[in-house]
Design an enzyme around this catalytic site. Sequence first.
Site, PDB file in Angstrom:
ATOM      1  N   GLY A 257       2.230   4.353  13.292  1.00 42.13           N
ATOM      2  CA  GLY A 257       2.854   3.076  13.662  1.00 42.13           C
ATOM      3  C   GLY A 257       2.113   2.407  14.820  1.00 42.13           C
ATOM      4  O   GLY A 257       1.900   1.191  14.826  1.00 42.13           O
TER       5      GLY A 257
ATOM      6  N   LYS B  50       0.879  -1.173   0.000  1.00 39.86           N
ATOM      7  CA  LYS B  50       0.000   0.000   0.000  1.00 39.86           C
ATOM      8  C   LYS B  50       0.913   1.219   0.000  1.00 39.86           C
ATOM      9  O   LYS B  50       1.426   1.634   1.042  1.00 39.86           O
ATOM     10  CB  LYS B  50      -0.885  -0.030   1.257  1.00 39.86           C
TER      11      LYS B  50
ATOM     12  N   GLY C  16       6.866   5.052   8.669  1.00 40.54           N
ATOM     13  CA  GLY C  16       6.140   6.320   8.717  1.00 40.54           C
ATOM     14  C   GLY C  16       6.189   6.909  10.106  1.00 40.54           C
ATOM     15  O   GLY C  16       7.172   6.722  10.835  1.00 40.54           O
ATOM     16  N   SER C  17       5.123   7.586  10.493  1.00 39.99           N
ATOM     17  CA  SER C  17       5.129   8.323  11.759  1.00 39.99           C
ATOM     18  C   SER C  17       4.865   7.409  12.957  1.00 39.99           C
ATOM     19  O   SER C  17       4.281   6.327  12.815  1.00 39.99           O
ATOM     20  CB  SER C  17       4.071   9.420  11.719  1.00 39.99           C
TER      21      SER C  17
ATOM     22  N   GLU D 205      10.523  14.906  15.388  1.00 41.98           N
ATOM     23  CA  GLU D 205      10.947  14.809  13.991  1.00 41.98           C
ATOM     24  C   GLU D 205      10.234  15.901  13.197  1.00 41.98           C
ATOM     25  O   GLU D 205       9.004  15.891  13.084  1.00 41.98           O
ATOM     26  CB  GLU D 205      10.570  13.429  13.447  1.00 41.98           C
TER      27      GLU D 205
ATOM     28  N   GLU E 187       2.776   7.923  15.418  1.00 45.09           N
ATOM     29  CA  GLU E 187       1.341   7.810  15.705  1.00 45.09           C
ATOM     30  C   GLU E 187       0.690   6.743  14.834  1.00 45.09           C
ATOM     31  O   GLU E 187      -0.070   5.903  15.318  1.00 45.09           O
ATOM     32  CB  GLU E 187       0.646   9.172  15.495  1.00 45.09           C
TER      33      GLU E 187
HETATM   34  P1  NAD Z   1       1.960   8.526   8.079  1.00 46.40           P
HETATM   35  O1  NAD Z   1       2.752   7.735   9.035  1.00 46.40           O
HETATM   36  O2  NAD Z   1       0.538   8.806   8.465  1.00 46.40           O
HETATM   37  O3  NAD Z   1       1.935   7.792   6.647  1.00 46.40           O
HETATM   38  C1  NAD Z   1       2.829   6.782   6.234  1.00 46.40           C
HETATM   39  C2  NAD Z   1       2.047   5.677   5.531  1.00 46.40           C
HETATM   40  O4  NAD Z   1       1.065   5.162   6.434  1.00 46.40           O
HETATM   41  C3  NAD Z   1       1.267   6.108   4.284  1.00 46.40           C
HETATM   42  O5  NAD Z   1       1.274   5.056   3.337  1.00 46.40           O
HETATM   43  C4  NAD Z   1      -0.143   6.285   4.812  1.00 46.40           C
HETATM   44  O6  NAD Z   1      -1.123   6.154   3.803  1.00 46.40           O
HETATM   45  C5  NAD Z   1      -0.228   5.149   5.810  1.00 46.40           C
HETATM   46  N1  NAD Z   1      -1.244   5.317   6.856  1.00 46.40           N
HETATM   47  C6  NAD Z   1      -1.766   6.466   7.345  1.00 46.40           C
HETATM   48  N2  NAD Z   1      -2.699   6.203   8.283  1.00 46.40           N
HETATM   49  C7  NAD Z   1      -2.777   4.847   8.391  1.00 46.40           C
HETATM   50  C8  NAD Z   1      -3.536   3.954   9.206  1.00 46.40           C
HETATM   51  N3  NAD Z   1      -4.445   4.398  10.079  1.00 46.40           N
HETATM   52  N4  NAD Z   1      -3.330   2.644   9.067  1.00 46.40           N
HETATM   53  C9  NAD Z   1      -2.421   2.164   8.209  1.00 46.40           C
HETATM   54  N5  NAD Z   1      -1.688   2.959   7.396  1.00 46.40           N
HETATM   55  C10 NAD Z   1      -1.853   4.279   7.489  1.00 46.40           C
HETATM   56  O7  NAD Z   1       2.737   9.868   7.802  1.00 46.40           O
HETATM   57  P2  NAD Z   1       2.229  11.255   7.169  1.00 46.40           P
HETATM   58  O8  NAD Z   1       0.946  11.722   7.772  1.00 46.40           O
HETATM   59  O9  NAD Z   1       2.240  11.091   5.681  1.00 46.40           O
HETATM   60  O10 NAD Z   1       3.426  12.214   7.618  1.00 46.40           O
HETATM   61  C11 NAD Z   1       3.424  12.781   8.925  1.00 46.40           C
HETATM   62  C12 NAD Z   1       4.802  12.720   9.556  1.00 46.40           C
HETATM   63  O11 NAD Z   1       5.241  11.377   9.696  1.00 46.40           O
HETATM   64  C13 NAD Z   1       5.927  13.370   8.759  1.00 46.40           C
HETATM   65  O12 NAD Z   1       5.968  14.738   8.875  1.00 46.40           O
HETATM   66  C14 NAD Z   1       7.130  12.685   9.338  1.00 46.40           C
HETATM   67  O13 NAD Z   1       7.520  13.267  10.539  1.00 46.40           O
HETATM   68  C15 NAD Z   1       6.630  11.294   9.594  1.00 46.40           C
HETATM   69  N6  NAD Z   1       7.026  10.387   8.498  1.00 46.40           N
HETATM   70  C16 NAD Z   1       8.124   9.638   8.691  1.00 46.40           C
HETATM   71  C17 NAD Z   1       8.552   8.803   7.671  1.00 46.40           C
HETATM   72  C18 NAD Z   1       9.784   7.962   7.838  1.00 46.40           C
HETATM   73  O14 NAD Z   1      10.421   7.605   6.880  1.00 46.40           O
HETATM   74  N7  NAD Z   1      10.103   7.609   9.057  1.00 46.40           N
HETATM   75  C19 NAD Z   1       7.869   8.734   6.469  1.00 46.40           C
HETATM   76  C20 NAD Z   1       6.712   9.495   6.314  1.00 46.40           C
HETATM   77  C21 NAD Z   1       6.318  10.319   7.346  1.00 46.40           C
END
Ligand code: NAD
Length: 485
Positions: free
Chosen positions: A237, A179, A232-233, A388, A235
């Site tokens: 996670g 995804k 990803g983030s 971050e 929260e």
């Molecule tokens: P996010 O963690 O929400 O998104 C990352 C992925 O998770 C995307 O594919 C998104 O569609 C998916 N996702 C979102 N909500 C979900 C849920 N409830 N269940 C399963 N999957 C879900 O991140 P964001 O909102 O795009 O970015 C916010 C902050 O997160 C950024 O500013 C950054 O600090 C951090 N981030 C970190 C990384 C990293 O490489 N560590 C990558 C992206 C974002």
Amino acid sequence: MKATDVFTVGCYIGGKWTFPDETRIIEVKNPADGSLIARVPRGDQEEVDLAVQAAKKAFYSEEWRVLQPYKRGKILFEMAEMIRQHKKELARLETLNVGKPLNQAEVDVEVAARYFEFYAGVADKIMGETIPIESGIIDYTVREPIGIVGHIIPWNYPLQIAARSIAVSIATGNAAVLKPAEDTPLTTLKLVELMESLELPKGIVNVVTGYGHEAGAALSAHKEINHITFTGSVETGKRVMEAAAQNIVPVTLELGGKSPNIVFADCNEEKALEWVLRSIVQNAGQTCSAGSRLVIEKSIKETFVPKLAAAMEKLTIGPGIDNHDLGPVLSKKQFERIQSFIDTAKADGIHIVTGGKRAFVENCEYGYYIQPTILDNVPPNHLVAQEEIFGPVLTVTTFESEDEAIVLANSTPYGLVAGVWTENVGRAHRVANQLQCGQVFINHYGAGGGVPMPFGGYKQSGFGREKGLEAIRNYTQVKNIAVKY
Ligand code: NAD
């Protein structure tokens, strides 16, 4: 798929491109100027379920079960070559979709090819052990695929992360459902399009595009998934982990960082300057392993920081396709998030050495660019030194002793990467041994690390390791077999 016209591309499920109805579409934008580049399906529970069923059918098929490991490796080697043959197209597409400079996207393409190559070599070397028990018993282990693996991909390095996800899944004999992030699905879709000509059973790799709270949530909560990898983030996670816990499904979480470059007075200043700069501006600071904190010995700060600021001010800012040093950040939402951290620092009296503002780029009114920024004398417990920011924003904090440097370096909830800059070998190792993080670079800094290096976090940066041989553990399970004779 052409990268210049607005195009529509579907989900890839069971070897077929599927297009749900017109009302369930996500518009994919170019961060450089906000223009529309593509439309992809807004997949949800329904598409996720179809993809999981397709993966399950492929995983349990005779065709997959009897495919010799070296042949899985051969497919992966072919894919590496295919990626290199399409280098220009993939790099351009990544730049158009993510905003990053084209030369950085080209590096990403090569890294993607390397993942396939690395795991191609691994496919027929996943071995068990024999365990001495007693005379008359042969005891051995086999490392078996874990089954249907879900991968939730972020938007900052979509091509690299999709490549490592697909490559390791195939090498270990699993079937995958990916995804991609809603904003950046295009190179993931391009990868599976390229894979169509390989002799891979349909359904071994599937892609569902969609929003996180819909498709992502459906994937992490799916009862027939056997492992979830999320980047990803923190929260999100936690949400993924909670959903997977309901089904007793293991997760690998890579949740970003607040990584320090620890610069001692006895460092090679030229090298340290070069890498401190690179590690915070790469991909406009939107890198989980960005070197976002400069932790520097007090005696050299007053000479080091002005040199760093001068180098930052020379960087060019503009569309990634024109190979500027910094492209745009992903979106207005990300820009506002970064700016709000800077505004908080300013309101709390933190000195901005350079940057701190939006950069306006001609003809890119709807592109969100930000000046690379240095925040000086940041109290270690301040929000901007703890969270971050995910933009080109560097905090500076000083120390006067080795012990203090270590305490400062370890003072955030994260623990992904650290850089140590010193010419004193003993100190380099002493410090490295005490850092609470998954990767330490001494006298260099490899944001994200190399393909063969295990990568992952301590503390809230997550757990489990991607990359290298270590990742094999996530995607396999061990069976012990005892034979009495
Ligand atoms: P996010 O963690 O929400 O998104 C990352 C992925 O998770 C995307 O594919 C998104 O569609 C998916 N996702 C979102 N909500 C979900 C849920 N409830 N269940 C399963 N999957 C879900 O991140 P964001 O909102 O795009 O970015 C916010 C902050 O997160 C950024 O500013 C950054 O600090 C951090 N981030 C970190 C990384 C990293 O490489 N560590 C990558 C992206 C974002």
